[in-house]
Design an enzyme around this catalytic site. Structure first.
Site, PDB file in Angstrom:
ATOM      1  N   SER A 421       0.828  -1.202   0.000  1.00  0.00           N
ATOM      2  CA  SER A 421       0.000   0.000   0.000  1.00  0.00           C
ATOM      3  C   SER A 421       0.865   1.257   0.000  1.00  0.00           C
ATOM      4  O   SER A 421       1.964   1.269   0.555  1.00  0.00           O
ATOM      5  CB  SER A 421      -0.933   0.001   1.212  1.00  0.00           C
ATOM      6  OG  SER A 421      -0.195  -0.089   2.396  1.00  0.00           O
ATOM      7  N   TRP A 549      -9.466 -12.599  10.285  1.00  0.00           N
ATOM      8  CA  TRP A 549     -10.099 -11.298  10.462  1.00  0.00           C
ATOM      9  C   TRP A 549     -11.547 -11.275   9.997  1.00  0.00           C
ATOM     10  O   TRP A 549     -12.106 -10.231   9.679  1.00  0.00           O
ATOM     11  CB  TRP A 549      -9.239 -10.215   9.790  1.00  0.00           C
ATOM     12  CG  TRP A 549      -7.891 -10.098  10.465  1.00  0.00           C
ATOM     13  CD1 TRP A 549      -7.554 -10.637  11.684  1.00  0.00           C
ATOM     14  CD2 TRP A 549      -6.724  -9.438   9.993  1.00  0.00           C
ATOM     15  NE1 TRP A 549      -6.242 -10.353  11.988  1.00  0.00           N
ATOM     16  CE2 TRP A 549      -5.711  -9.611  10.965  1.00  0.00           C
ATOM     17  CE3 TRP A 549      -6.426  -8.708   8.842  1.00  0.00           C
ATOM     18  CZ2 TRP A 549      -4.426  -9.097  10.814  1.00  0.00           C
ATOM     19  CZ3 TRP A 549      -5.146  -8.183   8.696  1.00  0.00           C
ATOM     20  CH2 TRP A 549      -4.159  -8.379   9.675  1.00  0.00           C
ATOM     21  N   ASP A 587      -0.203 -11.875   1.261  1.00  0.00           N
ATOM     22  CA  ASP A 587       0.102 -11.463   2.636  1.00  0.00           C
ATOM     23  C   ASP A 587      -0.517 -12.403   3.659  1.00  0.00           C
ATOM     24  O   ASP A 587      -1.687 -12.742   3.557  1.00  0.00           O
ATOM     25  CB  ASP A 587      -0.477 -10.060   2.894  1.00  0.00           C
ATOM     26  CG  ASP A 587       0.211  -8.979   2.054  1.00  0.00           C
ATOM     27  OD1 ASP A 587       1.428  -9.082   1.863  1.00  0.00           O
ATOM     28  OD2 ASP A 587      -0.491  -8.045   1.617  1.00  0.00           O
ATOM     29  N   GLU A 653       9.139  -8.077   9.609  1.00  0.00           N
ATOM     30  CA  GLU A 653       9.546  -6.929  10.393  1.00  0.00           C
ATOM     31  C   GLU A 653      10.917  -7.250  10.985  1.00  0.00           C
ATOM     32  O   GLU A 653      11.126  -8.347  11.463  1.00  0.00           O
ATOM     33  CB  GLU A 653       8.519  -6.751  11.521  1.00  0.00           C
ATOM     34  CG  GLU A 653       8.611  -5.461  12.244  1.00  0.00           C
ATOM     35  CD  GLU A 653       7.466  -5.335  13.236  1.00  0.00           C
ATOM     36  OE1 GLU A 653       6.295  -5.364  12.811  1.00  0.00           O
ATOM     37  OE2 GLU A 653       7.757  -5.230  14.430  1.00  0.00           O
ATOM     38  N   HIS A 682       5.935   1.993  11.492  1.00  0.00           N
ATOM     39  CA  HIS A 682       4.977   2.286  12.564  1.00  0.00           C
ATOM     40  C   HIS A 682       5.279   3.624  13.229  1.00  0.00           C
ATOM     41  O   HIS A 682       4.505   4.109  14.035  1.00  0.00           O
ATOM     42  CB  HIS A 682       4.975   1.147  13.583  1.00  0.00           C
ATOM     43  CG  HIS A 682       4.687  -0.181  12.926  1.00  0.00           C
ATOM     44  ND1 HIS A 682       5.686  -0.998  12.474  1.00  0.00           N
ATOM     45  CD2 HIS A 682       3.529  -0.777  12.591  1.00  0.00           C
ATOM     46  CE1 HIS A 682       5.144  -2.066  11.895  1.00  0.00           C
ATOM     47  NE2 HIS A 682       3.852  -1.944  11.959  1.00  0.00           N
TER      48      HIS A 682
HETATM   49  N1  GLN Z   1      -0.046  -5.442   1.377  1.00  0.00           N
HETATM   50  C1  GLN Z   1      -0.552  -4.874   2.574  1.00  0.00           C
HETATM   51  C2  GLN Z   1      -0.188  -3.401   2.662  1.00  0.00           C
HETATM   52  O1  GLN Z   1       0.850  -3.043   2.223  1.00  0.00           O
HETATM   53  C3  GLN Z   1      -0.011  -5.601   3.788  1.00  0.00           C
HETATM   54  C4  GLN Z   1      -0.629  -5.056   5.052  1.00  0.00           C
HETATM   55  C5  GLN Z   1      -0.246  -5.827   6.292  1.00  0.00           C
HETATM   56  O2  GLN Z   1       0.740  -6.489   6.333  1.00  0.00           O
HETATM   57  N2  GLN Z   1      -1.027  -5.726   7.332  1.00  0.00           N
HETATM   58  O3  GLN Z   1      -0.912  -2.605   3.197  1.00  0.00           O
END
Ligand code: GLN
Ligand code: ZN
Length: 743
Positions: A421, A549, A587, A653, A682
């Site tokens: 994104s 989710w 993802d 991460e 973040h």
């Molecule tokens: N592809 C998603 C993004 O970049 C991955 C989001 C995530 O890992 N929560 O927003």
């Protein structure tokens, strides 16, 4: 006496605290932005609590939980109740202190936030050091107890139990290595003695202590300490211990021996606890709260099956209660708010208010015991079922990795990319909302999205990234976007559930067989690819995350539902590939979240979760590169699963852990591509080239440089372009610097 014996009590373990219309969110945001002062916030909170009590009182429960409201998080409330606020968060008023701990301010970083057991709720992690001096601060518990009593309700104060509090905590930064917060259980128990005494003095005859951490494996010494703590607490008041997140298992005998007066069982996920209790010598005076109404999901209870469990427990105890399996925190407030859902679906649903009525009706022996009706025939999709059945053996296996790498797109050493994104501007959100409400015609909406995609591609070309993305401007949410296009899913109008603080999510409902009528992402990805010669990565959400989710049907094993979602994604992957997409990312940020708390259930999970991912992704040609993305770096428990996903590249991460996770991955024999995040997205901080180059040097020292990718930690949707542009420019520069050093 005989009559009393027969009576079954009705209660729930907790209740949603965001208000029926997300009132808490609005009040909090007004307060944080300075539009509502502390008194105004208090008044809004009091109104929400009053509504909670109205709901609980009108449902005909025999006792109600109190103290279950929270301005932000119940673990933070417990930190306050035992006065374990970190010194850096102490401010002039209690409210200011509370929010400094929850959200940080210009002086101090907030407490860390992490997932609450295997749910999508996030709690604030207590920081405990050897010097933490606990004190009893029962004010909140007393005030909320009093509110219920004033209405003449039989009130049961609820506190997070001392053992779980410490097991959820982490050692503070200044603690010596080897310090374990749990070592302070004795000290903390003394403070709980005072909290309980204060409640008794105020008139409480029961106190509910939640010990969800006992639903995970606990070792001998932990169990011994738990027993000792509860032996001190049980003489003070009648103590009801809850688990709520699966079987209490080997904790049950410990609690029974410690003399707890009541135990609440999660009979949705922990039915084995009934047999365990039957094998123990439980006094018939022990109250047992039978959690037959699912606190985590939104399906109506099968009253007939529940009645059978109640019958069995009645043979153990004279004091039986019907309850929710855990707090109703995880379900939306009221089904009545949903006017768009078909009745075939709403007939099968129960949100919090409806669940209160289920509990009350199960406790009433005169109420009818209905079996849950079978799902309507048209919810079955025979095509999907037979296609899954006919998947050839090995449909979830690809060629060897070595063969794959050789065939896949040739890229520079240390290829640069992002996670998917790009910033979601207010303007983009407005366009999506207008389109959804029918205020913007399809053609205009598509033109708007295309313009955004073109801008995002141009940005990336200018920055010099190697593998581009389309930026996901069309996605409201990474699960809902897909749920809206797959059959078998419904989305709610107001089914909000607290994720953390003021943040609420609206999980889709997966109620029937899943299929994909049409391509979901191909148009956008292909358009992006048409604008550039660089490869554009296709972007999908994986099956496990889609399940994690959503509210998922409970009438078949999760594994079967996962396969159906996976098959729909497999179709999407095939269409992306056919449209010329050479790299596809699927993802799975929730892979870890669904990991069972009990180790004996994990192997089964690993098998179905990774199989679903592979069904989704393994249909591609050898030349097509599959990426996955996980949002964390502590994968200890899922490391084997990560390897089993068999992705060509895994982004994770890593910037906060200084690349140490790479060594873990290597130890677990993960030998494929890895993109350790070099930019912690973040935080609004823009990392320098030097900083990211230093991270990359650590990475190429830890693993073969030929396998290392360069990318941020996660998607950029929450960041602003003012941070994204310089940070990505630095990221590309860092990659070039280290590339130069290697060549
Ligand atoms: N592809 C998603 C993004 O970049 C991955 C989001 C995530 O890992 N929560 O927003
Ligand atoms: Zn992420």
């Amino acid at each position: 006496m005989n009559d009393e014996k027969k009576t079954v009590h009705a209660t729930v373990l907790g209740y949603p605290r965001i208000g029926a219309n997300r009132d808490l969110k609005r009040a909090l945001e007004a307060h944080w932005s300075g539009r509502l002062d502390e008194a105004g916030l208090d008044a809004a909170a009091a109104a929400i609590r009053s509504q909670m009590l109205d709901d609980l009182a009108s449902a005909g429960l025999d006792s109600v939980p109190t103290g279950v409201f929270s301005l932000y998080d119940h673990v933070l409330d417990t930190i306050v109740a035992v006065d374990a606020i970190a010194p850096r968060h102490r401010r002039g008023t209690e409210t200011a202190t509370y929010f400094a701990a929850a959200r940080g301010d210009h002086e101090a970083v907030p407490l860390e936030m992490t997932k609450w057991f295997d749910t999508n709720y996030h709690y604030l992690v207590p920081e405990i050091g050897p010097g933490t001096a606990f004190e009893a601060r029962p004010e909140k518990a007393l005030a909320e107890f009093d509110e219920a009593r004033q209405r003449g309700l039989a009130a049961r104060p609820v506190l997070l139990g001392p053992a779980s509090f410490l097991l959820l905590a982490k050692a503070s930064d200044d603690a010596p290595t080897g310090f374990d917060p749990f070592d302070k259980l004795g000290e903390l128990t003394a403070v709980y003695e005072r909290l309980l005494s204060a409640l008794v003095e105020a008139g409480a005859d029961w106190v509910q202590l939640d010990e969800p951490a006992l639903c995970a494996d606990r070792n001998e010494s932990e169990l011994e300490a738990v027993g000792a703590a509860y032996r001190r607490l049980t003489p003070l008041v009648d103590v009801m211990v809850t688990g709520g997140y699966g079987p209490l298992g080997e904790s049950l005998p410990v609690l029974v021996e410690a003399g707890v007066h009541g135990i609440a069982l999660d009979l949705v996920r922990g039915r084995g606890d009934i047999a365990m209790l039957e094998s123990l010598n439980v006094s018939r005076e022990t109250s047992i709260a039978a959690g037959v109404v699912d606190g985590r999901n939104i399906w109506r209870t099968d009253l007939l099956a529940a009645a059978a469990d109640l019958e069995r427990l009645h043979r153990i105890t004279d004091r039986l209660a019907v309850s929710s399996s855990c707090s109703l925190l995880h379900v939306p407030v009221d089904l009545e708010a949903e006017s768009e859902l078909p009745s075939s679906l709403t007939d099968r649903l129960a949100f919090a208010r409806q669940k209160l009525r289920e509990v009350a009706s199960l406790a009433d022996s005169a109420a009818p015991r209905l079996q849950r009706p079978a799902a309507p025939e048209h919810w079955r999709n025979e095509t999907v079922r037979s296609r899954l059945h006919a998947l050839p053996a090995g449909a979830d296996r690809r060629a060897d990795y070595a063969e794959r790498v050789a065939a896949q797109p040739e890229l520079p050493l240390l290829p640069t990319t992002t996670i998917g994104s790009f910033p979601q501007t207010a303007e983009l959100r407005r366009a999506r909302a207008a389109h959804r409400r029918g205020l913007m015609i399809d053609a205009d909406y598509h033109a708007r999205m295309r313009a955004e995609i073109a801008a995002v591609i141009a940005e990336q070309e200018k920055l010099g990234l190697d593998v581009l993305v389309h930026g996901e401007p069309e996605r409201n949410d990474m699960v809902q976007y897909f749920a809206e296009q797959l059959t078998g899913f419904a989305t709610t109008a107001a089914g909000w559930v607290q994720s953390y603080g003021s943040r609420c999510v609206r999980p889709p409902i997966l109620y029937a067989d899943v299929a994909r009528p049409e391509p979901m992402t191909v148009e956008w990805t292909s358009y992006a690819q048409s604008l550039t010669d660089k490869p554009v990565k296709g972007m999908l959400t994986g099956p496990v995350t889609i399940l994690a989710w959503s509210f998922v049907r409970d009438d078949q094993p999760l594994a079967d539902t996962a396969d159906q979602v996976a098959l729909a994604l497999r179709d999407e992957v095939a269409d992306l590939e056919a449209a010329g997409t050479a790299i596809i990312q699927v993802d799975e940020p929730a892979l870890r979240e669904l990991l069972p708390l009990r180790s004996d259930r994990r192997e089964h999970y690993r098998r179905w979760a990774t199989r679903a991912f592979r069904i989704a992704t393994a249909g591609v040609k050898t030349q097509t590169q599959i990426h996955t993305h996980l949002c964390y770096s502590e994968f200890g428990d899922v490391i084997d699963a990560i390897a089993d996903l068999d992705a060509d590249v895994t982004s994770i991460e890593a910037s906060r852990s200084k690349m140490e996770v790479l060594a873990d991955l290597d130890r677990a024999d993960y030998r494929r591509g890895v993109g350790p995040g070099v930019w912690d997205i973040h935080s609004p901080r823009v990392p320098s080239t030097g900083e990211m180059a230093a991270s990359l040097r650590l990475a190429v020292a830890a693993v073969d440089p030929g396998r290392v990718w360069v990318n941020p930690d996660c998607g950029l949707k929450t960041r602003r372009y003012e941070e994204v542009r310089p940070a990505l420019a630095n990221l590309v520069a860092a990659a070039r610097t280290v590339r130069g050093e290697l060549e």
